[in-house]
Design a protein around this motif. Structure first.
Motif, mmCIF file in Angstrom:
data_model
loop_
_atom_site.group_PDB
_atom_site.id
_atom_site.type_symbol
_atom_site.label_atom_id
_atom_site.label_comp_id
_atom_site.label_asym_id
_atom_site.label_seq_id
_atom_site.Cartn_x
_atom_site.Cartn_y
_atom_site.Cartn_z
ATOM 1 N N ARG A 47 0.854 -1.190 0.000
ATOM 2 C CA ARG A 47 0.000 0.000 0.000
ATOM 3 C C ARG A 47 0.886 1.234 0.000
ATOM 4 N N CYS A 48 0.746 2.061 -1.003
ATOM 5 C CA CYS A 48 1.547 3.282 -1.078
ATOM 6 C C CYS A 48 1.089 4.272 0.000
ATOM 7 N N PRO A 49 2.019 4.874 0.737
ATOM 8 C CA PRO A 49 1.637 5.837 1.779
ATOM 9 C C PRO A 49 0.936 7.078 1.223
ATOM 10 N N HIS A 50 1.066 7.331 -0.080
ATOM 11 C CA HIS A 50 0.431 8.521 -0.636
ATOM 12 C C HIS A 50 -1.084 8.345 -0.708
ATOM 13 N N ARG A 51 -1.563 7.576 -1.645
ATOM 14 C CA ARG A 51 -3.013 7.408 -1.756
ATOM 15 C C ARG A 51 -3.429 5.953 -1.819
ATOM 16 N N GLY A 52 -2.573 5.081 -1.361
ATOM 17 C CA GLY A 52 -2.996 3.699 -1.157
ATOM 18 C C GLY A 52 -2.913 2.775 -2.352
ATOM 19 N N MET A 53 -2.341 3.220 -3.453
ATOM 20 C CA MET A 53 -2.182 2.313 -4.601
ATOM 21 C C MET A 53 -1.325 1.112 -4.189
ATOM 22 N N ARG A 54 -1.614 -0.030 -4.783
ATOM 23 C CA ARG A 54 -0.785 -1.216 -4.502
ATOM 24 C C ARG A 54 0.631 -1.014 -5.041
ATOM 25 N N SER A 87 9.114 2.150 -7.090
ATOM 26 C CA SER A 87 8.302 3.333 -7.349
ATOM 27 C C SER A 87 6.847 2.950 -7.535
ATOM 28 N N CYS A 88 5.974 3.805 -7.051
ATOM 29 C CA CYS A 88 4.534 3.596 -7.181
ATOM 30 C C CYS A 88 4.094 3.940 -8.604
ATOM 31 N N ILE A 89 3.180 3.135 -9.144
ATOM 32 C CA ILE A 89 2.735 3.321 -10.526
ATOM 33 C C ILE A 89 1.846 4.556 -10.666
ATOM 34 N N TYR A 90 1.268 5.037 -9.558
ATOM 35 C CA TYR A 90 0.235 6.077 -9.665
ATOM 36 C C TYR A 90 0.868 7.467 -9.855
ATOM 37 N N HIS A 91 1.579 7.979 -8.860
ATOM 38 C CA HIS A 91 2.177 9.305 -8.977
ATOM 39 C C HIS A 91 3.698 9.262 -8.932
ATOM 40 N N GLY A 92 4.252 8.059 -8.911
ATOM 41 C CA GLY A 92 5.696 7.910 -9.062
ATOM 42 C C GLY A 92 6.533 8.126 -7.816
ATOM 43 N N TRP A 93 5.908 8.219 -6.650
ATOM 44 C CA TRP A 93 6.727 8.340 -5.439
ATOM 45 C C TRP A 93 7.622 7.106 -5.361
ATOM 46 N N SER A 94 8.885 7.306 -5.007
ATOM 47 C CA SER A 94 9.782 6.160 -4.935
ATOM 48 C C SER A 94 10.305 5.990 -3.514
HETATM 49 S S1 FES Z 1 -0.642 6.587 -4.686
HETATM 50 FE FE1 FES Z 1 1.434 6.054 -4.799
HETATM 51 S S2 FES Z 1 2.415 7.824 -5.525
HETATM 52 FE FE2 FES Z 1 0.360 8.399 -5.318
#
Ligand code: FES
Length: 208
Positions: free
Chosen positions: A45-52, A64-71
């Motif tokens: 779970r990404c700490p940003h908005r919860g994307m897997r 890196s997260c696929i949604y907004h690219g936080w790494s």
């Molecule tokens: S939900 Fe992962 S970077 Fe935004």
């Protein structure tokens, strides 16, 4: 103390730069391997908005997260937020990290702090993983394999000595990670087919 460690994959099924979702005691985990081969098991779970995070991608030593690219780096801390390239991410932005290790070609994950290690499976080589739509007790009954004190099913399939590691999935399914004694290819193929026959037998027994 095998209960603390869950077998989640054969090591060969997670190459460098690979990421995959696994389930440990009903908890979703993102399992990944860095460019240098370092293994990691994180909350999926990404700490940003919860994307897997298991939908994400590995670059070098970061995931890196696929949604907004936080790494996120090896410790789980956020390294970079693409929308704010000049911002040093706060230390509080961090992915929960689980323990992960591999031995005898099997990847194991433990939730929480454990100072023990997974059981040794010396003298065996990875054969295959297979998902069975049946619970572990049904599979044990269908297999006729003996369950050791370490919770591992051992015995013979197609005359090959095997160890069967069981990973429970939600809704009654189970993943079998099977190891076998070293043997010639024909014997290993026969053992692999026996695993498939075990899957069918367990599923028909579970449906009965
Ligand atoms: S939900 Fe992962 S970077 Fe935004």
């Amino acid at each position: 103390m095998t209960a603390a460690w869950t077998p989640v994959a054969l090591a060969r099924d997670l190459p460098r730069l690979g990421v995959m979702p696994v389930c440990v005691d009903g908890i979703d985990v993102a399992l990944w391997r860095s460019a240098s081969g370092r293994l990691a098991a994180w909350a999926d779970r990404c700490p940003h908005r919860g994307m897997r995070l298991s939908h994400g991608f590995v670059r070098g030593e970061a995931l890196s997260c696929i949604y907004h690219g936080w790494s996120y780096g090896a410790s789980g801390s956020c390294l970079r937020i693409p929308a704010h390239p000049d911002l040093e991410p706060p230390e509080a932005i961090r992915v929960p990290v689980h323990r992960a290790t591999e031995n005898n070609g099997v990847i194991w994950v433990a939730l929480g702090d454990q100072d023990n290690t997974p059981p040794a499976l010396t003298g065996l080589v990875p054969l295959r993983s297979v998902t069975v739509q049946a619970r572990a007790e049904v599979i044990r009954s269908a297999s006729g394999l003996a369950i050791g004190a370490d919770g591992i099913a051992r015995g013979h399939l197609a005359s090959i000595a095997v160890a069967v590691l069981m990973q429970a999935l939600p809704e009654g399914a189970t993943v079998l990670h099977v190891l076998a004694e070293p043997a010639d290819p024909a014997a290993l193929i026969a053992a692999s087919r026996a695993v498939e026959a075990l899957r069918r037998a367990a599923e028909s027994k579970g449906a009965a």
